[in-house]
Design a protein around this motif. Structure first.
Motif, short mmCIF file in Angstrom:
data_model
loop_
_atom_site.label_atom_id
_atom_site.label_comp_id
_atom_site.label_asym_id
_atom_site.label_seq_id
_atom_site.Cartn_x
_atom_site.Cartn_y
_atom_site.Cartn_z
N SER A 179 47.27 45.85 30.05
CA SER A 179 46.33 46.98 30.10
C SER A 179 46.30 47.68 28.75
O SER A 179 47.17 47.48 27.89
N LYS A 205 39.90 49.06 33.19
CA LYS A 205 39.45 50.29 32.53
C LYS A 205 37.97 50.20 32.16
O LYS A 205 37.22 51.18 32.33
N TYR A 217 38.82 49.44 25.03
CA TYR A 217 38.57 48.72 26.29
C TYR A 217 38.66 47.21 26.06
O TYR A 217 38.04 46.68 25.14
#
Length: 350
Positions: A132, A323, A243
């Motif tokens: 992430s 995300k 991102y």
């Protein structure tokens, strides 16, 4: 009278990814699109405006921005990972120049930067779950293993640090990008496709255990459009952030490669007996090639095989797009299998 109220500037707008970003913006129908590159002659959309520009030249860029008054800049222009190191230094200088100018012109409200997964130093495809953004660690000048990784990590950080009340910024971190309009010099599917129906399909470099994320070029372009639209919203809910953007389903290296070969018409690539070369041998070969290229080209050309890229495919890469889904509304438009089919079909007629 112009049917658009606002303008978006796309750097590298006639290149591989940039041309798809231009097409996606035009298809949306909201903005006038101005694309800049050194020689904007390829893949030009007739509804966009193209202007030659050296984005490392402060005065050239400033003059264009003053003239067209864009409300956003999407910065896709970049040399590929196999480009010589001096080009990566120029690339970072160009990004720094663009960001500085964007902060000086009040018309510019958003800045989207095309980043790279190779800017991260804790990338792995052997993890139990995807990496992430909160876990990702950018390379520093001392840890970056190549000019490309150094430039992309430094530019990534620079863009995010520029976020403030007057300029909303975001970085999209992409893994290997493939699709129509790939260049023959560095295109992923292009290089694999050239080996179809040859003895090379019997050779496998390393094992095939870890996964790799990929992103089809139209998926990447779609994410850029979503990002700029989100940054321009009054709520300012997604700015100052990075991102990951991928196809959403990692594929092992040799599964991807053999899918390209199969789509290219190689019916035997999955059934023939394979010669597997250990990774340590591949790394040693890459090191030797690097030395030879450094000696005989005086570092003006990058070798076709480097230890950096061997380690990337050896270690794999798996990223979470949660995300991007939540904050940008991103969903891949095209699956990897369909993307490979489309890419090979385009390459056959290119």
């Amino acid at each position: 009278m112009d049917k658009y109220d606002d303008t978006i500037l796309v750097t590298g707008g006639s290149g591989f990814l940039g041309s798809h970003v231009v097409d996606a913006l035009i298809a949306q129908g909201r903005f006038r699109v101005v694309a800049v590159s050194r020689n904007p002659t390829r893949y030009c959309n007739q509804e966009a405006q193209y202007m030659p520009c050296d984005i490392t030249n402060h005065n050239e860029v400033a003059a264009i921005i003053e003239q067209i008054k864009p409300i956003a800049i999407i910065h896709t222009a970049t040399p590929g990972p196999f480009a010589p190191e001096f080009l990566h230094r120029k690339d970072h200088a160009a990004t720094k120049n663009l960001v500085q100018i964007a902060t000086q012109f009040s018309s510019v409200r958003a800045f989207v930067y095309t980043g790279s997964a190779e800017a991260m130093k804790n990338v792995s495809g052997a993890r139990g779950k995807p990496l992430s953004e909160t876990e990702a660690i950018l390379h520093t000048p001392s840890t970056a293993p190549s000019g490309y990784a150094h430039a992309k990590s430094a530019s990534d950080a620079l863009v995010l640090q520029a976020n403030d009340v007057s300029l909303a910024t975001a970085t999209l971190r992409l893994p290997a990008v493939y699709g129509p309009r790939e260049t023959k010099d560095s295109g992923i599917a292009t290089n694999f496709m050239s080996l179809a129906n040859t003895f090379a399909t019997r050779i496998q470099l390393g094992n095939n255990e870890v996964v790799l994320d990929w992103v089809y070029v139209e998926n990447a372009a779609h994410a850029h459009v979503l990002a700029v639209n989100t940054l321009l919203q009054p709520q300012r809910c997604a700015d100052g952030e990075a991102y990951f953007v991928t196809d959403g389903a990692p594929v092992k290296l040799w599964d991807f490669v053999r899918s390209v070969w199969t789509a290219s018409g190689d019916e035997n690539c999955n059934s023939i007996k394979k010669v597997i070369i250990p990774w340590w041998v591949v790394l040693a070969l890459a090191a030797t090639i690097e030395v030879l290229f450094r000696i005989f080209t005086l570092d003006r050309k990058s070798p076709p095989l480097t230890r950096l890229h061997v380690r990337y495919v050896k270690d794999g890469a798996w990223f979470s797009i949660g995300k991007a889904r939540e904050c940008l509304g991103y969903e891949p438009l095209v699956s990897t299998s369909e993307g490979i089919e489309r890419t090979v079909a385009w390459l056959k007629h290119a």
